[in-house]
Design a protein around this motif. Sequence first.
Motif, PDB file in Angstrom:
ATOM      1  N   VAL A  22       0.969  -1.184   0.038  1.00 20.45           N
ATOM      2  CA  VAL A  22       0.114  -0.070   0.171  1.00 20.45           C
ATOM      3  C   VAL A  22       0.968   1.241   0.197  1.00 20.45           C
ATOM      4  O   VAL A  22       0.578   2.262  -0.880  1.00 20.45           O
ATOM      5  N   ARG A  23       1.978   1.450   0.521  1.00 24.09           N
ATOM      6  CA  ARG A  23       2.771   2.613   0.842  1.00 24.09           C
ATOM      7  C   ARG A  23       3.589   2.758  -0.553  1.00 24.09           C
ATOM      8  O   ARG A  23       3.775   4.000  -0.909  1.00 24.09           O
ATOM      9  N   GLU A  24       3.811   1.619  -1.456  1.00 23.49           N
ATOM     10  CA  GLU A  24       4.363   1.860  -2.584  1.00 23.49           C
ATOM     11  C   GLU A  24       3.193   2.357  -3.463  1.00 23.49           C
ATOM     12  O   GLU A  24       3.440   3.274  -4.443  1.00 23.49           O
ATOM     13  N   ARG A  25       2.043   1.934  -3.564  1.00 21.71           N
ATOM     14  CA  ARG A  25       0.780   2.469  -4.391  1.00 21.71           C
ATOM     15  C   ARG A  25       0.425   3.789  -4.057  1.00 21.71           C
ATOM     16  O   ARG A  25       0.257   4.454  -5.254  1.00 21.71           O
ATOM     17  N   ARG A  26       0.657   4.278  -2.861  1.00 18.74           N
ATOM     18  CA  ARG A  26       0.093   5.713  -2.383  1.00 18.74           C
ATOM     19  C   ARG A  26       1.162   6.686  -2.450  1.00 18.74           C
ATOM     20  O   ARG A  26       1.003   8.104  -2.494  1.00 18.74           O
ATOM     21  N   ALA A  27       2.491   6.097  -2.452  1.00 16.18           N
ATOM     22  CA  ALA A  27       3.554   6.881  -2.288  1.00 16.18           C
ATOM     23  C   ALA A  27       3.953   7.922  -3.502  1.00 16.18           C
ATOM     24  O   ALA A  27       3.297   7.621  -4.636  1.00 16.18           O
TER      25      ALA A  27
ATOM     26  N   LYS B 160       8.982   6.798  -3.854  1.00 12.91           N
ATOM     27  CA  LYS B 160       9.147   5.428  -4.176  1.00 12.91           C
ATOM     28  C   LYS B 160      10.333   4.587  -3.725  1.00 12.91           C
ATOM     29  O   LYS B 160      11.304   5.387  -4.200  1.00 12.91           O
ATOM     30  N   ARG B 161      10.294   3.348  -3.278  1.00  9.47           N
ATOM     31  CA  ARG B 161      11.540   2.789  -2.742  1.00  9.47           C
ATOM     32  C   ARG B 161      12.087   2.032  -4.241  1.00  9.47           C
ATOM     33  O   ARG B 161      13.133   1.739  -4.102  1.00  9.47           O
ATOM     34  N   PHE B 162      11.447   1.593  -5.114  1.00  8.74           N
ATOM     35  CA  PHE B 162      11.654   0.715  -6.146  1.00  8.74           C
ATOM     36  C   PHE B 162      11.340   1.577  -7.500  1.00  8.74           C
ATOM     37  O   PHE B 162      10.219   1.994  -7.669  1.00  8.74           O
ATOM     38  N   GLU B 163      12.132   1.377  -8.620  1.00 10.60           N
ATOM     39  CA  GLU B 163      11.558   1.749  -9.984  1.00 10.60           C
ATOM     40  C   GLU B 163      11.026   0.297 -10.688  1.00 10.60           C
ATOM     41  O   GLU B 163      10.132   0.768 -11.607  1.00 10.60           O
ATOM     42  N   THR B 164      11.625  -0.726 -10.438  1.00 10.60           N
ATOM     43  CA  THR B 164      11.182  -1.935 -10.963  1.00 10.60           C
ATOM     44  C   THR B 164      10.545  -2.982  -9.841  1.00 10.60           C
ATOM     45  O   THR B 164      11.351  -2.636  -8.733  1.00 10.60           O
TER      46      THR B 164
END
Length: 123
Positions: free
Chosen positions: A74-79, A84-88
């Motif tokens: 969820v934190r990746e989708r909403r950030a 974002k922690r990751f590009e891929t």
Amino acid sequence: GSMGPLPAGGIRRHRGKDGTGRLDGLSVEEKKARRKEEKDRRRAGLAPPDALYPSGTAFVEMVREVLALDMRAVRERRAAAERKRFETYRVVLCDVEVEYSVDDETKVCVMLGGVAVPPLGSP
């Protein structure tokens, strides 16, 4: 018999009246090696009749359906994009590790590639 499409390597597979495939143009050792590879692929679930999907296209369609679910945390989708922690991202589906990215604006997942990985001992 009828001739199928020309596979990689330029060897045509002919079908006899009994429906069995013959590998013309290969030595006895090459034929044995090819049959063993085909048998190993079937046992691994990568070729009919044991394959989980009837074709590579059907497998890719399943991957697209799974990626459309956007299973990121969820934190990746909403950030915000800069947080974002990751590009891929990567996910393993049927012993294939699929790498993908997600467009921040449209939320569309794009497959970047896939690599076969050893089967998991237990799910």
